[in-house]
Design a protein around this motif. Structure first.
Motif, PDB file in Angstrom:
ATOM      1  N   PRO A 126      -1.472   1.859   6.567  1.00  0.00           N
ATOM      2  CA  PRO A 126      -2.530   2.542   5.817  1.00  0.00           C
ATOM      3  C   PRO A 126      -3.893   1.898   6.062  1.00  0.00           C
ATOM      4  N   ALA A 156       0.824  -1.208   0.000  1.00  0.00           N
ATOM      5  CA  ALA A 156       0.000   0.000   0.000  1.00  0.00           C
ATOM      6  C   ALA A 156       0.860   1.261   0.000  1.00  0.00           C
ATOM      7  N   GLU A 186      -0.499   4.889  -0.979  1.00  0.00           N
ATOM      8  CA  GLU A 186      -1.576   5.036   0.006  1.00  0.00           C
ATOM      9  C   GLU A 186      -1.026   5.701   1.272  1.00  0.00           C
ATOM     10  N   SER A 200      -5.988   0.350   4.182  1.00  0.00           N
ATOM     11  CA  SER A 200      -6.281  -0.932   3.527  1.00  0.00           C
ATOM     12  C   SER A 200      -5.876  -2.119   4.389  1.00  0.00           C
TER      13      SER A 200
END
Length: 465
Positions: free
Chosen positions: A308, A295, A300, A310
């Motif tokens: 992050p 990520a 991200e 996610s």
């Protein structure tokens, strides 16, 4: 007119044969950039999760997976070493785009077969084998010899059709069986810092748990631990009913993610066959770290200690795949190890895992330093399904055990320096009297197996002696 019709018929048939013999066109792109772990490609459109291959200058190829895109550019993460890649290298999808339908073909089925998700081998022939995150054998025992494959992308399980957790699972460890009873289909975390006996404990579970199939995912751990776990912890008997998926720390982050998904997919296959499956994943933290690497590499933003958003979306998506199936079917009882960095139980991954699991066992470094094994901190550990699994009388004895144990721990320093006067607190007096027996009950040798019935009997004897 008939001769003209015949000519046209012959013309059409001849060209149909030519079309059938033409090699289908395959869309390709080109490699435009490599930045750290991320590769960028242009000229090709693929969905997230699609696999692709990139040709190297020496005639080889590198496999990769689409992890993001920005406008017309694809972001890919390699599963292999990227040595030999050059600017402008051709990029091809691993699953070719279906050829255009011919007249009379049914178009709908063709659309359904254009699935680009990865499919890896499953089946009974995987028992006793060790594979990597891509389904390739690591044990030198030859090919897997199975034609069955299954997608790594699992659809969400309807929670209303899951069977409830109502059957006790015997894990062969006295402290867990008696005080933290586990049910079939439960998802639990094993929280520990480094070097406190985590691998030994999951090895005991793998050997002693009453399960038809054991699936072990060794994700992001040291490579030497793979062989040690298989030979020393599993043993011959355990290995015969086990599948080991190994994606150690030196593999790419994408392969570590894929290894965790593959281990879960194998467990799902056996659950769908009606088997009782034990899934052990070591570790959930390394899985989260692999997602963090990917990520951050594609841009991200981090939110909590470098993780992050996610990451916190992927954790429940993986964990929720385990659990019971439909009534009368199989189950997946899962143990996920969580590495508490610096023994910090408020680590963001540990905190998130506690919220999505059905209980957690905490291993204490203080107990491990005292030679107390397994080093389970009974005060910080909990099994959230236990009240549905044991009789009220048993639950009351467990409550008394924890009360006395906690009372002694809070007064340990006073007792050690002689500041406590016996007789001033009847409950503490009893705790002091019973503490050696309580501590002995929590300890167990590595080669010792204690059944659920045996653990319940020993606990009852402890309080009625």
């Amino acid at each position: 007119m008939s001769s003209r019709a015949e000519l046209w018929g012959n013309f059409v048939r001849a060209h149909v044969d030519l079309v059938e013999n033409v090699t289908p066109h395959q869309t390709s792109g080109r490699l435009t950039r490599i930045n750290g772990l991320v590769m960028e490609a242009a000229g090709i459109k693929l969905p997230l999760g699609a696999g692709c291959r990139i040709l190297t200058i020496n005639g080889g190829e590198v496999e990769a997976e689409v992890v993001g895109f920005n406008g017309e550019r694809l972001y890919m993460m390699p599963t292999d070493d990227v040595f030999g890649l050059a600017p402008g290298a051709p990029v091809f999808p691993i699953t070719p785009t279906p050829s255009p339908p011919r007249v009379g073909d049914d178009i709908a089925p063709r659309r359904r077969t254009s699935d680009r998700a990865k499919h890896l081998p499953v089946g009974d022939n995987l028992l006793g084998r060790v594979v990597d995150g891509a389904g390739r054998p690591l044990d030198g025992l030859g090919p897997l010899d199975t034609d069955l494959t299954r997608s790594l992308q699992s659809r969400p399980f309807n929670p209303l059709v899951r069977a409830p957790i109502r059957d006790v699972l015997d894990v062969g460890i006295r402290a867990i069986n008696a005080l933290l009873t586990v049910g079939r289909g439960q998802r639990l975390g094993l929280f520990a810092g480094s070097g406190v006996g985590k691998s030994v404990l999951i090895g005991m579970m793998a050997r002693y748990t009453q399960a038809d199939v054991i699936v072990v995912g060794l994700i992001g751990e040291r490579g030497r631990e793979v062989k040690e776990f298989i030979e020393e912890n599993l043993g011959e008997e355990g290995r015969a009913r086990s599948v080991v998926v190994a994606a150690p720390a030196d593999t790419s982050p994408l392969m570590r993610l894929q290894g965790a998904a593959y281990a879960t997919t194998i467990a799902e296959y056996f659950r769908d066959q009606g088997k009782q499956v034990l899934l052990i994943m070591d570790s959930l933290t390394r899985y989260a770290m692999a997602q963090r690497e990917i990520a951050l590499a594609i841009g991200e933003p981090p939110v909590t200690r470098g993780y992050p958003p996610s990451v916190f979306a992927r954790l429940p998506a993986l964990v929720e795949r385990a659990g019971n199936g439909r009534d009368g079917g199989g189950s997946i009882t899962a143990f996920y190890t969580v590495l508490a960095e610096g023994d910090d139980q408020q680590d963001p991954i540990a905190d998130s895992a506690r919220a999505i699991l059905d209980g957690h066992f905490v291993l204490s470094r203080t107990l491990a330093d005292q030679g107390h094994y397994p080093a389970i901190d009974i005060e910080q550990s909990i099994s959230r399904a236990m009240h549905n699994l044991v009789a009220p009388e048993h639950f009351e004895v467990v409550r008394q055990f924890k009360q006395l144990f906690a009372r002694y721990q809070r007064s340990r320093d006073l007792i050690a320096v002689g500041a406590y006067q016996p007789g001033s607190d009847p409950m503490l007096d009893r705790a002091v009297q019973m503490y050696p027996a309580l501590e002995g009950f929590l300890q167990q040798r590595i080669d010792e197996q204690v059944s659920w019935d045996g653990a319940i009997g020993q606990l009852a004897t402890l309080f009625h002696a």
